[in-house]
Design a protein around this motif. Structure first.
Motif, PDB file in Angstrom:
ATOM      1  N   MET A   1       1.012  -1.120   0.012  1.00 49.60           N
ATOM      2  CA  MET A   1      -0.002   0.077   0.076  1.00 49.60           C
ATOM      3  C   MET A   1       1.116   1.188   0.016  1.00 49.60           C
ATOM      4  O   MET A   1       1.959   1.175   0.298  1.00 49.60           O
ATOM      5  CB  MET A   1      -0.817   0.188   1.207  1.00 49.60           C
ATOM      6  CG  MET A   1      -1.698  -1.154   1.373  1.00 49.60           C
ATOM      7  SD  MET A   1      -2.863  -1.353   0.333  1.00 49.60           S
ATOM      8  CE  MET A   1      -4.068   0.001   0.744  1.00 49.60           C
ATOM      9  N   ASP A   2       0.292   2.351  -0.565  1.00 47.88           N
ATOM     10  CA  ASP A   2       1.065   3.453  -0.440  1.00 47.88           C
ATOM     11  C   ASP A   2       1.075   4.169   0.920  1.00 47.88           C
ATOM     12  O   ASP A   2       0.600   3.914   2.081  1.00 47.88           O
ATOM     13  CB  ASP A   2       0.360   4.527  -1.371  1.00 47.88           C
ATOM     14  CG  ASP A   2      -1.012   4.663  -1.235  1.00 47.88           C
ATOM     15  OD1 ASP A   2      -1.875   3.757  -1.759  1.00 47.88           O
ATOM     16  OD2 ASP A   2      -1.382   5.630  -0.767  1.00 47.88           O
TER      17      ASP A   2
ATOM     18  N   MET B   1       2.070   7.904   2.885  1.00 41.58           N
ATOM     19  CA  MET B   1       1.873   9.198   2.954  1.00 41.58           C
ATOM     20  C   MET B   1       3.285   9.953   3.644  1.00 41.58           C
ATOM     21  O   MET B   1       3.566  11.090   3.527  1.00 41.58           O
ATOM     22  CB  MET B   1       0.703  10.224   3.500  1.00 41.58           C
ATOM     23  CG  MET B   1      -0.437  10.018   2.903  1.00 41.58           C
ATOM     24  SD  MET B   1      -0.591  11.016   1.218  1.00 41.58           S
ATOM     25  CE  MET B   1      -0.872  12.465   2.051  1.00 41.58           C
TER      26      MET B   1
ATOM     27  N   TYR C   1       1.918  18.554  -0.949  1.00 41.43           N
ATOM     28  CA  TYR C   1       1.130  17.639  -1.662  1.00 41.43           C
ATOM     29  C   TYR C   1      -0.288  18.014  -1.725  1.00 41.43           C
ATOM     30  O   TYR C   1      -0.983  18.165  -2.545  1.00 41.43           O
ATOM     31  CB  TYR C   1       1.151  16.281  -0.807  1.00 41.43           C
ATOM     32  CG  TYR C   1       0.185  15.250  -0.950  1.00 41.43           C
ATOM     33  CD1 TYR C   1       0.397  14.277  -2.098  1.00 41.43           C
ATOM     34  CD2 TYR C   1      -1.087  15.275  -0.603  1.00 41.43           C
ATOM     35  CE1 TYR C   1      -0.693  13.475  -2.306  1.00 41.43           C
ATOM     36  CE2 TYR C   1      -2.175  14.620  -0.986  1.00 41.43           C
ATOM     37  CZ  TYR C   1      -1.861  13.399  -1.861  1.00 41.43           C
ATOM     38  OH  TYR C   1      -2.814  12.507  -1.891  1.00 41.43           O
TER      39      TYR C   1
ATOM     40  N   PHE D   1      -8.859   6.444   3.985  1.00 43.23           N
ATOM     41  CA  PHE D   1      -7.434   6.747   3.556  1.00 43.23           C
ATOM     42  C   PHE D   1      -7.340   8.360   3.763  1.00 43.23           C
ATOM     43  O   PHE D   1      -6.837   9.064   2.769  1.00 43.23           O
ATOM     44  CB  PHE D   1      -7.196   6.380   2.001  1.00 43.23           C
ATOM     45  CG  PHE D   1      -7.727   5.086   1.593  1.00 43.23           C
ATOM     46  CD1 PHE D   1      -6.987   4.063   1.959  1.00 43.23           C
ATOM     47  CD2 PHE D   1      -8.957   4.790   0.955  1.00 43.23           C
ATOM     48  CE1 PHE D   1      -7.264   2.720   1.508  1.00 43.23           C
ATOM     49  CE2 PHE D   1      -9.225   3.726   0.898  1.00 43.23           C
ATOM     50  CZ  PHE D   1      -8.633   2.307   1.139  1.00 43.23           C
TER      51      PHE D   1
ATOM     52  N   ASP E   1      -6.890   6.482   8.881  1.00 38.81           N
ATOM     53  CA  ASP E   1      -5.631   6.304   7.833  1.00 38.81           C
ATOM     54  C   ASP E   1      -4.687   5.392   8.732  1.00 38.81           C
ATOM     55  O   ASP E   1      -4.518   5.552  10.207  1.00 38.81           O
ATOM     56  CB  ASP E   1      -5.013   7.658   7.496  1.00 38.81           C
ATOM     57  CG  ASP E   1      -4.016   7.524   6.457  1.00 38.81           C
ATOM     58  OD1 ASP E   1      -4.197   7.613   5.386  1.00 38.81           O
ATOM     59  OD2 ASP E   1      -2.768   6.756   6.778  1.00 38.81           O
TER      60      ASP E   1
ATOM     61  N   VAL F   1      -8.386   0.653   6.958  1.00 40.42           N
ATOM     62  CA  VAL F   1     -10.029   1.167   6.815  1.00 40.42           C
ATOM     63  C   VAL F   1     -10.721  -0.078   6.965  1.00 40.42           C
ATOM     64  O   VAL F   1     -11.957   0.041   7.065  1.00 40.42           O
ATOM     65  CB  VAL F   1     -10.219   1.912   5.520  1.00 40.42           C
ATOM     66  CG1 VAL F   1      -9.370   2.998   5.327  1.00 40.42           C
ATOM     67  CG2 VAL F   1      -9.204   0.779   4.301  1.00 40.42           C
TER      68      VAL F   1
ATOM     69  N   ASN G   1      -8.449  10.222  -4.260  1.00 42.17           N
ATOM     70  CA  ASN G   1      -6.881  10.244  -4.724  1.00 42.17           C
ATOM     71  C   ASN G   1      -6.618   8.747  -5.022  1.00 42.17           C
ATOM     72  O   ASN G   1      -5.380   8.575  -4.663  1.00 42.17           O
ATOM     73  CB  ASN G   1      -6.179  11.136  -3.881  1.00 42.17           C
ATOM     74  CG  ASN G   1      -5.963  12.575  -4.399  1.00 42.17           C
ATOM     75  OD1 ASN G   1      -5.896  12.735  -5.581  1.00 42.17           O
ATOM     76  ND2 ASN G   1      -6.032  13.550  -3.737  1.00 42.17           N
TER      77      ASN G   1
HETATM   78  C1  SAM Z   1      -2.753   8.687  -1.965  1.00 42.83           C
HETATM   79  S1  SAM Z   1      -3.117   9.021  -0.092  1.00 42.83           S
HETATM   80  C2  SAM Z   1      -4.420   9.786  -0.022  1.00 42.83           C
HETATM   81  C3  SAM Z   1      -4.642  10.717   1.060  1.00 42.83           C
HETATM   82  C4  SAM Z   1      -5.898  11.893   0.905  1.00 42.83           C
HETATM   83  N1  SAM Z   1      -6.964  11.111   1.073  1.00 42.83           N
HETATM   84  C5  SAM Z   1      -5.949  12.529  -0.449  1.00 42.83           C
HETATM   85  O1  SAM Z   1      -6.991  12.455  -0.910  1.00 42.83           O
HETATM   86  O2  SAM Z   1      -5.081  13.051  -0.895  1.00 42.83           O
HETATM   87  C6  SAM Z   1      -3.212   7.509   0.482  1.00 42.83           C
HETATM   88  C7  SAM Z   1      -3.418   7.263   2.163  1.00 42.83           C
HETATM   89  O3  SAM Z   1      -3.863   6.070   2.365  1.00 42.83           O
HETATM   90  C8  SAM Z   1      -3.347   5.524   3.558  1.00 42.83           C
HETATM   91  N2  SAM Z   1      -3.498   3.964   3.240  1.00 42.83           N
HETATM   92  C9  SAM Z   1      -3.154   3.149   2.610  1.00 42.83           C
HETATM   93  N3  SAM Z   1      -3.588   2.028   2.818  1.00 42.83           N
HETATM   94  C10 SAM Z   1      -4.525   2.113   3.938  1.00 42.83           C
HETATM   95  C11 SAM Z   1      -5.304   1.026   4.541  1.00 42.83           C
HETATM   96  N4  SAM Z   1      -5.375  -0.149   4.258  1.00 42.83           N
HETATM   97  N5  SAM Z   1      -6.065   1.687   5.651  1.00 42.83           N
HETATM   98  C12 SAM Z   1      -5.831   2.788   6.011  1.00 42.83           C
HETATM   99  N6  SAM Z   1      -5.303   3.655   5.358  1.00 42.83           N
HETATM  100  C13 SAM Z   1      -4.438   3.483   4.403  1.00 42.83           C
HETATM  101  C14 SAM Z   1      -1.924   5.801   3.680  1.00 42.83           C
HETATM  102  O4  SAM Z   1      -1.281   5.855   4.790  1.00 42.83           O
HETATM  103  C15 SAM Z   1      -1.996   7.340   2.875  1.00 42.83           C
HETATM  104  O5  SAM Z   1      -2.059   8.301   3.832  1.00 42.83           O
END
Ligand code: SAM
Length: 298
Positions: A1-2, A4, A49, A82, A105, A136, A151
Motif C-alpha cells: 500500500m502507499d 504518505m 502535496y 485513507f 488512515d 480502513v 485520490n
Molecule cells: C494517496 S494518499 C490519499 C490521501 C488523501 N485522502 C488525499 O485525497 O490525497 C493514501 C493514504 O492512504 C493510507 N492508506 C493506505 N492503505 C491504507 C489502509 N489499508 N487503511 C488505512 N489507510 C491506508 C496511506 O497511509 C495514505 O495516507
C-alpha cells in the motif's frame, strides 16, 4: 500500500489519533512560495502535496450537491477513508455547522500533521472531526451518510477479492440511504510511463508514471518536487496500485448490493482542457487521460 510519510514504517494498532499541538506550517510555506524561496530543505512535503493534488473545498461542495440530487436530503456525517492529512474532513465540517467527520488512515505521523495543520485550526469545530489510526477495513462503525475514498487510494487493493472485501465493508459502514464516492482515472495516457510536470506557486509538481504492467494493470507512480533554486525532492510519495476500470468496479459494486452506480465525468473548457466540473454520464469521451467519480448508492 502507499504511504504518505516517506521512510516511515506504518503503525497498525487501532487507536483514536491523540491530540497533537503545534503551529501550522501554512503561513510560513505560503510566504516562502510567494517570494520564490521554497527549497528542498525548507519545504514541507505534506503542504506541497495538498497544494498540488487536492481541492477539498470543491470536493466537499460536490459531495453535498450530488448527495442532495440523488437522495433528496442533506448529508451530515462523512467518513473519509485513507484520509491522510484529513483535509477533506476539515473542509466538510467547515462547510456546515451540522457536519461531522471521521477520518481513517494507517499512518500516524500523517494524521498528526493533519491534526496540527487542518483540524486544530478549526477551533470550536475541531471536535466535529474524529481521526482514527487504523486499517480502513477494521473500522466498522459508526455508519456514515457518505464514505469517500479519494485520490485513488482504493487502488492499493490489487486483487478482486481484496477490493471486494473493502467494498463489502464500505457498504455496511453506510446508512441505509448512504453514498460511496471513489475517484478513478484512465485513458491511454494512464498506461504510458511518462513524467507530467506542473507549475505551482513557488515550486513544480512532478507526477511520474514510472511503470505499467499491461497484464496485471499494475502501476507504480511517484511524486517529485522541484524548487526555484534548482534543488529537488524525488520520490516523496510512491504509489503501487492496480488501475481498476470503471465497468469492472461498477460490476463489483452491484454484485455487493449497491442498488445504483453513477459515473460523474469531468467536462472540458473551450480548449478541450479538463474544467473541474463533473456531470453524470453514460458515455464519457475519448480524452487521452480522464478523471471520474464513481458514486454508489445503498
Ligand atoms: C494517496 S494518499 C490519499 C490521501 C488523501 N485522502 C488525499 O485525497 O490525497 C493514501 C493514504 O492512504 C493510507 N492508506 C493506505 N492503505 C491504507 C489502509 N489499508 N487503511 C488505512 N489507510 C491506508 C496511506 O497511509 C495514505 O495516507
Amino acid at each position: 500500500m502507499d504511504n504518505m510519510t516517506p521512510n516511515t514504517e506504518m503503525e497498525h494498532a487501532k487507536q483514536e489519533a491523540p491530540a497533537v499541538e503545534g503551529n501550522p506550517v501554512g503561513p510560513r510555506m505560503e510566504k516562502l512560495a510567494a517570494t520564490g524561496k521554497l527549497t528542498s530543505k525548507n519545504a514541507d512535503m505534506h503542504w506541497l502535496y495538498e497544494q498540488s493534488v487536492q481541492n477539498a473545498e470543491v470536493e466537499a461542495e460536490f459531495i453535498s450537491k450530488v448527495f442532495r440530487k440523488e437522495l433528496g436530503r442533506e448529508p451530515v456525517f462523512l467518513r473519509e477513508d485513507f484520509c491522510g492529512t484529513a483535509l477533506l474532513c476539515s473542509e466538510w465540517v467547515k462547510a456546515h455547522a451540522d457536519h461531522t467527520a471521521l477520518g481513517v488512515d494507517l499512518d500516524g505521523p500523517t494524521l498528526d500533521w493533519g491534526r496540527v495543520n487542518n483540524i486544530n485550526p478549526l477551533g470550536d469545530r475541531a471536535s466535529a472531526v474524529t481521526l482514527i489510526k487504523d486499517d480502513v477495513r477494521s473500522v466498522t462503525s459508526p455508519r456514515a451518510d457518505v464514505l469517500a475514498a479519494t485520490n485513488f487510494s482504493w487502488w492499493g487493493f490489487k486483487t478482486r477479492s481484496d477490493l471486494k472485501e473493502y467494498l463489502l465493508g464500505a457498504y455496511s459502514h453506510l446508512n441505509d440511504d448512504g453514498m460511496l464516492l471513489m475517484d478513478c482515472y484512465g485513458g491511454p495516457e494512464a498506461q504510458v510511463p511518462q513524467l507530467e510536470e506542473r507549475e505551482q506557486e513557488g515550486f513544480d509538481y512532478v507526477w511520474d508514471q514510472d511503470t505499467f504492467n499491461p497484464i496485471t494493470n499494475e502501476v507504480v507512480c511517484k511524486i517529485h518536487f522541484h524548487f526555484p533554486n534548482g534543488s529537488k525532492r524525488k520520490n516523496v510519495f510512491r504509489y503501487d496500485w492496480r488501475l481498476w476500470s470503471l465497468p469492472e468496479t461498477c460490476d463489483l459494486l452491484k454484485e455487493i448490493g449497491f442498488r445504483k452506480t453513477v459515473i460523474y465525468w469531468e467536462g472540458a473548457d473551450a480548449d478541450g482542457e479538463p474544467n473541474g466540473e463533473f456531470q453524470p454520464s453514460r458515455e464519457g469521451d475519448l480524452a487521452p487521460a480522464w478523471v471520474a467519480y464513481i458514486l454508489a448508492f445503498r
